[in-house]
Design a protein around this motif. Structure first.
Motif, PDB file in Angstrom:
ATOM      1  N   GLU A 130      39.007  41.937  33.716  1.00 54.90           N
ATOM      2  CA  GLU A 130      39.964  43.030  33.851  1.00 54.90           C
ATOM      3  C   GLU A 130      39.234  44.332  33.561  1.00 54.90           C
ATOM      4  O   GLU A 130      38.288  44.364  32.770  1.00 54.90           O
ATOM      5  N   THR A 153      47.259  36.800  34.010  1.00 58.28           N
ATOM      6  CA  THR A 153      47.788  35.477  34.344  1.00 58.28           C
ATOM      7  C   THR A 153      48.568  35.512  35.652  1.00 58.28           C
ATOM      8  O   THR A 153      48.409  34.626  36.499  1.00 58.28           O
ATOM      9  N   GLU A 154      49.390  36.546  35.835  1.00 61.51           N
ATOM     10  CA  GLU A 154      50.178  36.670  37.066  1.00 61.51           C
ATOM     11  C   GLU A 154      49.300  36.832  38.298  1.00 61.51           C
ATOM     12  O   GLU A 154      49.496  36.151  39.310  1.00 61.51           O
ATOM     13  N   LYS A 212      44.171  48.122  34.858  1.00 60.25           N
ATOM     14  CA  LYS A 212      44.922  47.484  33.775  1.00 60.25           C
ATOM     15  C   LYS A 212      45.604  48.507  32.875  1.00 60.25           C
ATOM     16  O   LYS A 212      46.451  48.165  32.081  1.00 60.25           O
ATOM     17  N   THR A 217      50.050  41.146  34.937  1.00 58.04           N
ATOM     18  CA  THR A 217      49.191  40.583  33.905  1.00 58.04           C
ATOM     19  C   THR A 217      48.072  39.798  34.581  1.00 58.04           C
ATOM     20  O   THR A 217      48.181  39.410  35.749  1.00 58.04           O
TER      21      THR A 217
END
Length: 166
Positions: free
Chosen positions: A140, A117-118, A108, A115
């Motif tokens: 993450e 979310t992606e 990250k 991201t």
């Protein structure tokens, strides 16, 4: 559960599995045996890192396994589909139907990372979690900077405490 629990650490080549183990070893101030981690409650967890090959993972690897950490490189979009297939294969393995699973989205800290979310969308993570028989946690992480390592340790503590008679 036995007094020494086995956690499989899986993922493609270059996702950061070995670096994760080294960082955890440094946090816990353990000796030179990279795979044995003694947690706060003196519970020992042996983390077995299986190589980065995206080939099949043989059922014999799952014997005595009490948990799985599956790592994904959030900065390598070309590896996402093969990582997803490998994850689905692991989750469908009969011996692992009731073990706790931690899915780590690593790197990250990289400027080109997707991201959360992606990457969850690409993995269809909501669908995977809804249809899995195992309890699944996603986090993450940056194994490089150490961001998120304490969350990994907390997860290991929570699953070993829940599975033990301490």
């Amino acid at each position: 559960m036995s007094s020494n629990e086995i956690c499989l650490l899986l993922g493609a080549t270059g996702v950061g599995k070995t670096l994760l183990l080294k960082r955890l070893q440094n946090i816990l101030s353990v000796g030179t045996n990279l795979t044995d981690l003694t947690l706060k409650r003196k519970k020992k967890v042996t983390v077995r890192e299986l190589g980065g090959c995206m080939g099949p993972i043989w059922p014999s690897y799952f014997e005595d396994c009490s948990s799985v950490i599956f790592m994904v490189d959030s900065a390598n979009i070309s590896q996402v589909s093969s990582s997803c297939i490998q994850l689905l294969t692991v989750l469908s393995a009969e011996p692992l139907h009731s073990v706790s699973v931690l899915i780590l989205f690593n790197k990250k800290d990289m400027p080109c990372t997707m991201t959360l979310t992606e990457i969850k969308s690409l993995f269809r993570m909501d669908d995977i979690i809804a249809s899995a028989t195992q309890p699944i946690t996603t986090l993450e992480l940056s194994a490089c900077t150490g961001q998120g390592l304490q969350d990994v340790l907390s997860w290991l503590e929570s699953i070993t405490v829940n599975d033990s008679s301490l």
